[in-house]
Design a protein around this motif. Structure first.
Motif, PDB file in Angstrom:
ATOM      1  N   ALA A  18       0.662  -1.100  -0.016  1.00  0.00           N
ATOM      2  CA  ALA A  18       0.049  -0.066   0.026  1.00  0.00           C
ATOM      3  C   ALA A  18       0.975   1.458  -0.067  1.00  0.00           C
ATOM      4  N   GLY A  19       1.929   1.306   0.741  1.00  0.00           N
ATOM      5  CA  GLY A  19       2.507   2.461   0.865  1.00  0.00           C
ATOM      6  C   GLY A  19       4.213   2.027   0.799  1.00  0.00           C
ATOM      7  N   ALA A  20       4.637   0.808   0.539  1.00  0.00           N
ATOM      8  CA  ALA A  20       5.904   0.583   0.680  1.00  0.00           C
ATOM      9  C   ALA A  20       6.704   1.261  -0.479  1.00  0.00           C
TER      10      ALA A  20
ATOM     11  N   LYS B 173      -1.891   8.335 -11.319  1.00  0.00           N
ATOM     12  CA  LYS B 173      -2.945   7.200 -11.021  1.00  0.00           C
ATOM     13  C   LYS B 173      -2.002   5.735 -10.367  1.00  0.00           C
ATOM     14  N   HIS B 174      -1.034   5.581 -10.423  1.00  0.00           N
ATOM     15  CA  HIS B 174      -0.130   4.695  -9.713  1.00  0.00           C
ATOM     16  C   HIS B 174      -0.007   5.015  -8.251  1.00  0.00           C
ATOM     17  N   LEU B 175       0.039   6.255  -7.977  1.00  0.00           N
ATOM     18  CA  LEU B 175       0.323   6.797  -6.668  1.00  0.00           C
ATOM     19  C   LEU B 175      -1.336   6.598  -5.961  1.00  0.00           C
ATOM     20  N   VAL B 176      -2.424   6.885  -6.768  1.00  0.00           N
ATOM     21  CA  VAL B 176      -3.578   6.755  -6.344  1.00  0.00           C
ATOM     22  C   VAL B 176      -3.775   5.352  -5.827  1.00  0.00           C
ATOM     23  N   ASP B 177      -3.413   4.505  -6.887  1.00  0.00           N
ATOM     24  CA  ASP B 177      -3.670   3.027  -6.651  1.00  0.00           C
ATOM     25  C   ASP B 177      -3.058   2.477  -5.417  1.00  0.00           C
ATOM     26  N   ARG B 178      -1.763   3.255  -5.039  1.00  0.00           N
ATOM     27  CA  ARG B 178      -0.975   2.779  -3.759  1.00  0.00           C
ATOM     28  C   ARG B 178      -1.380   3.421  -2.590  1.00  0.00           C
ATOM     29  N   GLY B 179      -2.577   4.235  -2.736  1.00  0.00           N
ATOM     30  CA  GLY B 179      -3.047   5.037  -1.364  1.00  0.00           C
ATOM     31  C   GLY B 179      -2.450   5.885  -1.081  1.00  0.00           C
ATOM     32  N   LEU B 180      -1.508   6.751  -1.766  1.00  0.00           N
ATOM     33  CA  LEU B 180      -0.715   8.085  -1.220  1.00  0.00           C
ATOM     34  C   LEU B 180      -1.345   9.097  -1.829  1.00  0.00           C
ATOM     35  N   LEU B 181      -2.014   9.344  -2.680  1.00  0.00           N
ATOM     36  CA  LEU B 181      -2.917  10.123  -3.306  1.00  0.00           C
ATOM     37  C   LEU B 181      -4.311   9.874  -3.408  1.00  0.00           C
ATOM     38  N   GLU B 182      -5.389  10.965  -3.094  1.00  0.00           N
ATOM     39  CA  GLU B 182      -6.767  10.901  -3.281  1.00  0.00           C
ATOM     40  C   GLU B 182      -7.183  11.684  -4.784  1.00  0.00           C
ATOM     41  N   GLU B 183      -7.723  10.777  -5.439  1.00  0.00           N
ATOM     42  CA  GLU B 183      -8.204  11.307  -6.747  1.00  0.00           C
ATOM     43  C   GLU B 183      -9.669  11.752  -6.935  1.00  0.00           C
ATOM     44  N   SER B 184     -10.031  13.034  -7.319  1.00  0.00           N
ATOM     45  CA  SER B 184     -11.453  13.419  -7.582  1.00  0.00           C
ATOM     46  C   SER B 184     -11.797  13.698  -8.857  1.00  0.00           C
ATOM     47  N   PHE B 185     -12.825  13.340  -9.462  1.00  0.00           N
ATOM     48  CA  PHE B 185     -13.061  13.425 -10.748  1.00  0.00           C
ATOM     49  C   PHE B 185     -14.367  14.292 -10.903  1.00  0.00           C
TER      50      PHE B 185
ATOM     51  N   LEU C 119      -2.197  12.230   0.525  1.00  0.00           N
ATOM     52  CA  LEU C 119      -2.732  11.324   1.582  1.00  0.00           C
ATOM     53  C   LEU C 119      -1.420  11.023   2.759  1.00  0.00           C
ATOM     54  N   ASP C 120      -0.371  10.776   1.976  1.00  0.00           N
ATOM     55  CA  ASP C 120       0.722  10.205   2.730  1.00  0.00           C
ATOM     56  C   ASP C 120       2.000  10.798   2.411  1.00  0.00           C
ATOM     57  N   ILE C 121       2.372  12.077   3.000  1.00  0.00           N
ATOM     58  CA  ILE C 121       3.593  12.947   2.604  1.00  0.00           C
ATOM     59  C   ILE C 121       5.000  12.215   2.904  1.00  0.00           C
ATOM     60  N   ALA C 122       5.035  11.661   4.017  1.00  0.00           N
ATOM     61  CA  ALA C 122       6.060  10.765   4.147  1.00  0.00           C
ATOM     62  C   ALA C 122       6.503   9.879   3.336  1.00  0.00           C
ATOM     63  N   ALA C 123       5.433   9.082   2.738  1.00  0.00           N
ATOM     64  CA  ALA C 123       5.733   8.019   1.704  1.00  0.00           C
ATOM     65  C   ALA C 123       6.166   8.587   0.475  1.00  0.00           C
ATOM     66  N   LEU C 124       5.401   9.688   0.027  1.00  0.00           N
ATOM     67  CA  LEU C 124       5.803  10.404  -1.094  1.00  0.00           C
ATOM     68  C   LEU C 124       7.245  10.793  -1.130  1.00  0.00           C
ATOM     69  N   GLU C 125       7.362  11.523  -0.045  1.00  0.00           N
ATOM     70  CA  GLU C 125       8.853  12.023   0.076  1.00  0.00           C
ATOM     71  C   GLU C 125       9.873  11.079   0.004  1.00  0.00           C
ATOM     72  N   TYR C 126       9.693   9.932   0.392  1.00  0.00           N
ATOM     73  CA  TYR C 126      10.584   8.877   0.239  1.00  0.00           C
ATOM     74  C   TYR C 126      10.955   8.185  -1.047  1.00  0.00           C
ATOM     75  N   ILE C 127       9.578   8.287  -1.781  1.00  0.00           N
ATOM     76  CA  ILE C 127       9.544   7.905  -3.130  1.00  0.00           C
ATOM     77  C   ILE C 127      10.537   9.013  -3.935  1.00  0.00           C
ATOM     78  N   GLY C 128      10.355  10.328  -3.663  1.00  0.00           N
ATOM     79  CA  GLY C 128      11.048  11.161  -4.273  1.00  0.00           C
ATOM     80  C   GLY C 128      12.437  11.665  -4.124  1.00  0.00           C
ATOM     81  N   HIS C 129      12.771  11.001  -2.827  1.00  0.00           N
ATOM     82  CA  HIS C 129      14.208  11.030  -2.383  1.00  0.00           C
ATOM     83  C   HIS C 129      15.278  10.674  -3.230  1.00  0.00           C
TER      84      HIS C 129
END
Length: 237
Positions: free
Chosen positions: A146-148, A200-212, A227-237
């Motif tokens: 989910a957020g690995a 879309k990939h980040l939404v699928d992993r539960g790190l972003l919320e998408e509205s349409f 939704l998860d700043i820490a996980a996004l920061e890690y991915i962007g590191h």
């Protein structure tokens, strides 16, 4: 708040390596270095510890003894074993005791960073849980995917780690705000279609919320929220 780490290792060379690797990981702080279980128990009784990096073979002691004690005490401490012990019985007991990860010596920094990243992710998620957790919060804790931290092999076909990191960094800039595909496309220099795939990939992993919703002349529009700043920061590191 940084994740507080205790290292228990009786080999001076490996201890130096562990500390050196720790210094290269953001968001962690070293509480103490111990050569034996007795000293480690004293530190755990005195100081707050979030993560224990523990060897199994400690002269005439077995590191799993400390793991069993912590589990009986219900201590909220994540544990990563860093050891030369590769016997299947040891691996099975470690799994049964709920250790967060298991690194077999020798290991490289990439594998160490992956283990620490997962523990950091869990630490931040637990710290940020509301009084009553939503299903997505529980999923993020109990489903590793989910957020690995993302690795190249984890990505869907056509996506690359470098571009994912670029989009994640751009999303973090808008933490707390609502943003669009077009906004990140302009800021990242990537095409709108490409950015949309990564979002879309980040939404699928539960790190972003998408509205349409539909915009002008019926054209569909997507907006996003972190939704998860820490996980996004890690991915962007």
């Amino acid at each position: 708040m940084s994740m507080r780490v205790l290292v228990v290792e009786d080999d001076p060379m490996v201890m130096r390596l562990n500390v050196e690797f720790l210094n290269r990981v953001d968001g962690v702080s070293l509480v103490a270095q111990c050569e034996d279980l007795s000293t480690a128990r004293d530190v755990l009784a005195r100081d707050a510890v979030d993560l224990l990096l523990l060897d199994v073979y400690l002269r005439d002691q077995n590191g799993l003894t400390l793991v069993r004690e912590l589990r009986r005490q219900a201590r909220d401490v994540q544990i990563v074993l860093i050891t030369a012990a590769s016997e299947i019985d040891t691996v099975r007991e470690a799994k049964h005791l709920g250790v967060a990860d298991y690194l077999v010596k020798p290991f490289d920094f990439a594998r160490f960073r992956e283990a620490l990243g997962q523990c950091l992710d869990t630490h931040h998620r637990l710290s940020g849980l509301p009084a009553r957790a939503h299903q997505r919060d529980v999923d993020a804790l109990f489903r590793r995917d989910a957020g690995a931290p993302a690795r190249p092999g984890d990505l869907p076909k056509g996506l690359t780690q470098n571009s994912l990191a670029q989009v994640a960094r751009a999303a973090v800039v808008h933490a707390g705000d609502i943003f669009t595909t077009e906004t990140l496309s302009e800021e990242s220099g990537m095409s709108r279609v490409s950015v949309r795939k990564y979002l879309k990939h980040l939404v699928d992993r539960g790190l972003l919320e998408e509205s349409f919703h539909y915009g002008q002349i019926g054209r569909p529009s997507f907006t996003y929220r972190c939704l998860d700043i820490a996980a996004l920061e890690y991915i962007g590191h």
